[in-house]
Scaffold this active site. Structure first.
Site, mmCIF file in Angstrom:
data_model
loop_
_atom_site.group_PDB
_atom_site.id
_atom_site.type_symbol
_atom_site.label_atom_id
_atom_site.label_comp_id
_atom_site.label_asym_id
_atom_site.label_seq_id
_atom_site.Cartn_x
_atom_site.Cartn_y
_atom_site.Cartn_z
ATOM 1 N N LYS A 1 -2.889 -1.114 -8.489
ATOM 2 C CA LYS A 1 -4.271 -1.090 -7.991
ATOM 3 C C LYS A 1 -5.248 -0.940 -9.170
ATOM 4 O O LYS A 1 -6.300 -1.567 -9.196
ATOM 5 C CB LYS A 1 -4.479 0.044 -6.984
ATOM 6 C CG LYS A 1 -3.769 -0.135 -5.649
ATOM 7 C CD LYS A 1 -4.253 -1.328 -4.835
ATOM 8 C CE LYS A 1 -5.648 -1.155 -4.274
ATOM 9 N NZ LYS A 1 -6.012 -2.272 -3.358
ATOM 10 N N THR B 1 -8.461 2.440 -4.379
ATOM 11 C CA THR B 1 -7.972 3.751 -3.953
ATOM 12 C C THR B 1 -8.319 4.832 -4.977
ATOM 13 O O THR B 1 -8.469 4.536 -6.171
ATOM 14 C CB THR B 1 -6.436 3.694 -3.784
ATOM 15 O OG1 THR B 1 -5.934 5.012 -3.632
ATOM 16 C CG2 THR B 1 -5.752 3.075 -5.001
ATOM 17 N N ASP B 2 -8.360 6.078 -4.513
ATOM 18 C CA ASP B 2 -8.580 7.198 -5.446
ATOM 19 C C ASP B 2 -7.361 7.443 -6.340
ATOM 20 O O ASP B 2 -7.460 8.122 -7.363
ATOM 21 C CB ASP B 2 -8.950 8.485 -4.684
ATOM 22 C CG ASP B 2 -7.901 8.949 -3.695
ATOM 23 O OD1 ASP B 2 -6.858 8.276 -3.552
ATOM 24 O OD2 ASP B 2 -8.118 9.993 -3.049
ATOM 25 N N GLU B 3 -6.196 6.850 -5.961
ATOM 26 C CA GLU B 3 -4.970 7.127 -6.728
ATOM 27 C C GLU B 3 -5.043 6.575 -8.150
ATOM 28 O O GLU B 3 -4.289 7.007 -9.017
ATOM 29 C CB GLU B 3 -3.745 6.557 -6.005
ATOM 30 C CG GLU B 3 -3.554 7.178 -4.638
ATOM 31 C CD GLU B 3 -2.143 7.060 -4.097
ATOM 32 O OE1 GLU B 3 -1.224 6.714 -4.862
ATOM 33 O OE2 GLU B 3 -1.970 7.344 -2.895
ATOM 34 N N TYR C 1 2.468 1.780 -7.529
ATOM 35 C CA TYR C 1 1.375 1.380 -6.614
ATOM 36 C C TYR C 1 0.011 1.574 -7.283
ATOM 37 O O TYR C 1 -0.799 0.648 -7.368
ATOM 38 C CB TYR C 1 1.447 2.178 -5.305
ATOM 39 C CG TYR C 1 0.159 2.123 -4.503
ATOM 40 C CD1 TYR C 1 -0.272 0.935 -3.905
ATOM 41 C CD2 TYR C 1 -0.654 3.259 -4.350
ATOM 42 C CE1 TYR C 1 -1.466 0.872 -3.186
ATOM 43 C CE2 TYR C 1 -1.840 3.202 -3.633
ATOM 44 C CZ TYR C 1 -2.241 2.011 -3.060
ATOM 45 O OH TYR C 1 -3.423 1.955 -2.352
ATOM 46 N N SER D 1 0.787 -1.245 0.000
ATOM 47 C CA SER D 1 0.000 0.000 0.000
ATOM 48 C C SER D 1 0.819 1.295 0.000
ATOM 49 O O SER D 1 0.237 2.370 -0.050
ATOM 50 C CB SER D 1 -0.920 0.003 1.226
ATOM 51 O OG SER D 1 -0.151 0.132 2.404
ATOM 52 N N ALA E 1 -0.709 2.053 -10.378
ATOM 53 C CA ALA E 1 -0.857 1.240 -11.601
ATOM 54 C C ALA E 1 -1.260 -0.191 -11.229
ATOM 55 O O ALA E 1 -2.102 -0.805 -11.899
ATOM 56 C CB ALA E 1 0.447 1.236 -12.387
ATOM 57 N N ASP F 1 11.417 15.955 -3.747
ATOM 58 C CA ASP F 1 10.045 15.519 -3.953
ATOM 59 C C ASP F 1 9.987 14.032 -4.316
ATOM 60 O O ASP F 1 10.940 13.481 -4.870
ATOM 61 C CB ASP F 1 9.418 16.353 -5.091
ATOM 62 C CG ASP F 1 7.909 16.460 -4.951
ATOM 63 O OD1 ASP F 1 7.334 15.800 -4.051
ATOM 64 O OD2 ASP F 1 7.305 17.214 -5.738
ATOM 65 N N ARG F 2 8.845 13.423 -4.005
ATOM 66 C CA ARG F 2 8.564 12.042 -4.429
ATOM 67 C C ARG F 2 8.481 12.035 -5.969
ATOM 68 O O ARG F 2 7.860 12.936 -6.555
ATOM 69 C CB ARG F 2 7.225 11.626 -3.826
ATOM 70 C CG ARG F 2 6.693 10.296 -4.287
ATOM 71 C CD ARG F 2 5.303 10.032 -3.703
ATOM 72 N NE ARG F 2 5.343 9.472 -2.379
ATOM 73 C CZ ARG F 2 4.260 9.253 -1.634
ATOM 74 N NH1 ARG F 2 3.057 9.564 -2.081
ATOM 75 N NH2 ARG F 2 4.373 8.728 -0.430
ATOM 76 N N ARG G 1 -4.201 16.256 -0.239
ATOM 77 C CA ARG G 1 -4.838 14.971 -0.035
ATOM 78 C C ARG G 1 -6.183 15.187 0.656
ATOM 79 O O ARG G 1 -6.381 16.181 1.362
ATOM 80 C CB ARG G 1 -3.942 14.042 0.827
ATOM 81 C CG ARG G 1 -2.598 13.669 0.168
ATOM 82 C CD ARG G 1 -2.825 12.787 -1.048
ATOM 83 N NE ARG G 1 -1.598 12.352 -1.729
ATOM 84 C CZ ARG G 1 -1.060 12.988 -2.774
ATOM 85 N NH1 ARG G 1 -1.590 14.114 -3.223
ATOM 86 N NH2 ARG G 1 0.014 12.497 -3.375
#
Ligand code: NAD
Ligand code: DAU
Length: 354
Positions: free
Chosen positions: A164, A134-136, A160, A89, A162, A290-291, A224
């Protein structure tokens, strides 16, 4: 004892899964709840000590990717419904190790679906395969007041999301192709007790407590949409019982925060509850690289769920964050156990011997 339903909940030793397991075990004594979890680093049975001896609860340590074992579990417990939460997750981990995410999130979901298809009998009257997503999967929004709806096209950006997205497609394909009675829900960021301290809120509470730096990715401007975990569990209960087969529901709190504003609330709350003078921990904020592929903004439109099934979040954010910070400060032993890794050795050994 004969139970009315035998429900397999996967990932029940994780953050959201543990709240769902607890809710179902306590609320439905006539349901047998079988919690299936591999106990990865994110799975911790210490989270469920309050219900572990209930007569309607069983735990099985297993990997959702192990198809033969999954078939045996469906058969042994006469599983008639699945609520599927088991997953890798954490976005940052997916950037370092995408294979594990494809394996667990895609192949594991496929194994559960295929087992359901082989074990359940058409017309699947009492069956239900409920997949938690998830909303992602919807990608990212601009700062333009728009929302993700159930009609938004998929556009995942991290390994992640992708993985899901791919699992969601498999779930829907099993309805379209075989008529398997599936439901998918896509939820926004959850917060609350028992979240693994790699995620923003518990990580930062724990770091403030130990006066350690708070690594803010980029400029802290990403947004978020935060939902208290027990409100998510209530939505899952409602949708499991009343949701329409083959449908999708978005779940969210209409509660958007930029990371930096949220972090300031956390700092203020932790300092106040620890009795520190206001501002004590402000200097811990540390802007870091940054990520990669960092989605700018998530915001869920959960009006369909409200209008069709009457669900709304029960907690205001101020109340939820106060409760959450207090819980982590009051349960330092849970946090120490998790951060030291002791829980893993203890439970892995216990289930290896069985
Ligand atoms: P988590 O990482 O806290 O827990 C995941 C659980 O799955 C752990 O107990 C782990 O041991 C188990 N697991 C992992 N791989 C497994 C495998 N191969 N076989 C069996 N069990 C395995 O996750 P979470 O935050 O509780 O998320 C639960 C679900 O909800 C996930 O599907 C996630 O995508 C989804 N979700 C999470 C959020 C959030 O904000 N946390 C929001 C929306 C949706
Ligand atoms: O939106 C739902 C998703 O929310 C779930 O599907 C995921 O499983 C869950 O992990 C969560 O994903 P995020 O990536 O949004 O959560 P995370 O807590 O990792 O990060 C929240 C925000 O804070 C994000 O914009 C990145 C940022 N962040 C995170 C960490 C861990 C930081 O700035 N610093 C950090 O150290």
């Amino acid at each position: 004892m004969d139970f009315k339903r035998n429900i397999l909940i996967t990932g029940g030793a994780g953050f959201i899964g543990s709240h769902v397991v607890r809710l179902f075990v306590n609320k439905y004594p006539d349901y047998h709840i079988i919690n299936l979890d591999k106990l990865t680093y994110a799975g911790n049975l210490a989270t469920l000590v309050d219900i572990e001896n209930k007569p309607n609860y069983s735990f099985v340590k297993a990997d959702i990717c192990d198809f033969e074992t999954i078939l045996n579990i469906y058969s042994k417990y006469n599983i008639d419904a699945v609520i599927h939460l088991a997953a890798e997750s954490h976005v940052d981990r997916s950037i370092k190790d995408p294979f594990t995410f494809a394996q667990t999130n895609v192949m594991g979901t496929l194994a559960l679906l295929q087992a359901a298809k082989e074990m359940w009998k058409t017309p699947y009257t009492n069956n239900r395969f409920y997949h938690i997503s998830t909303d992602e999967v919807y990608g990212t929004l601009e700062f333009d007041g728009t929302f993700f709806t159930e009609e938004t096209s998929y556009d995942p950006h991290s390994p992640y999301s992708a993985s899901k997205a791919s699992s969601d497609h498999f779930v829907r394909a099993f309805y379209d192709t075989y008529g398997l009675p599936t439901i998918v829900t896509n939820c926004s960021n959850n917060y609350g007790p028992y979240q693994f301290p790699e995620k923003l809120i518990p990580l930062f509470i724990n770091n403030i407590r130990h006066y350690k730096p708070l690594p803010v990715y980029g400029k802290g401007e990403n947004v978020r949409d935060w939902l208290y975990v027990e409100d998510h569990a209530r939505a899952i209960d409602l949708i499991f019982h009343k949701g329409k087969i083959a449908d999708t529901y978005n779940i969210g709190g209409f509660n958007e925060w930029t990371n930096i504003d949220l972090i300031k609330v956390i700092i203020k709350t932790v300092d106040r509850l620890l009795g520190n003078p206001e501002g004590t921990s402000d200097s811990l904020i540390t802007y870091v690289t940054d990520r990669a592929g960092h989605d700018l903004r998530y915001a869920i439109d959960s009006n369909k769920l409200k209008n069709e099934l009457g669900w709304e979040p029960s907690l205001q954010f101020e109340e939820g964050i106060e409760k959450t910070v207090k819980w982590y400060l009051d349960n330092q032993s849970w946090m120490d156990n998790v951060t030291s890794g002791d829980y893993q050795e203890y439970y892995q050994k216990m289930y290896q011997d069985k």
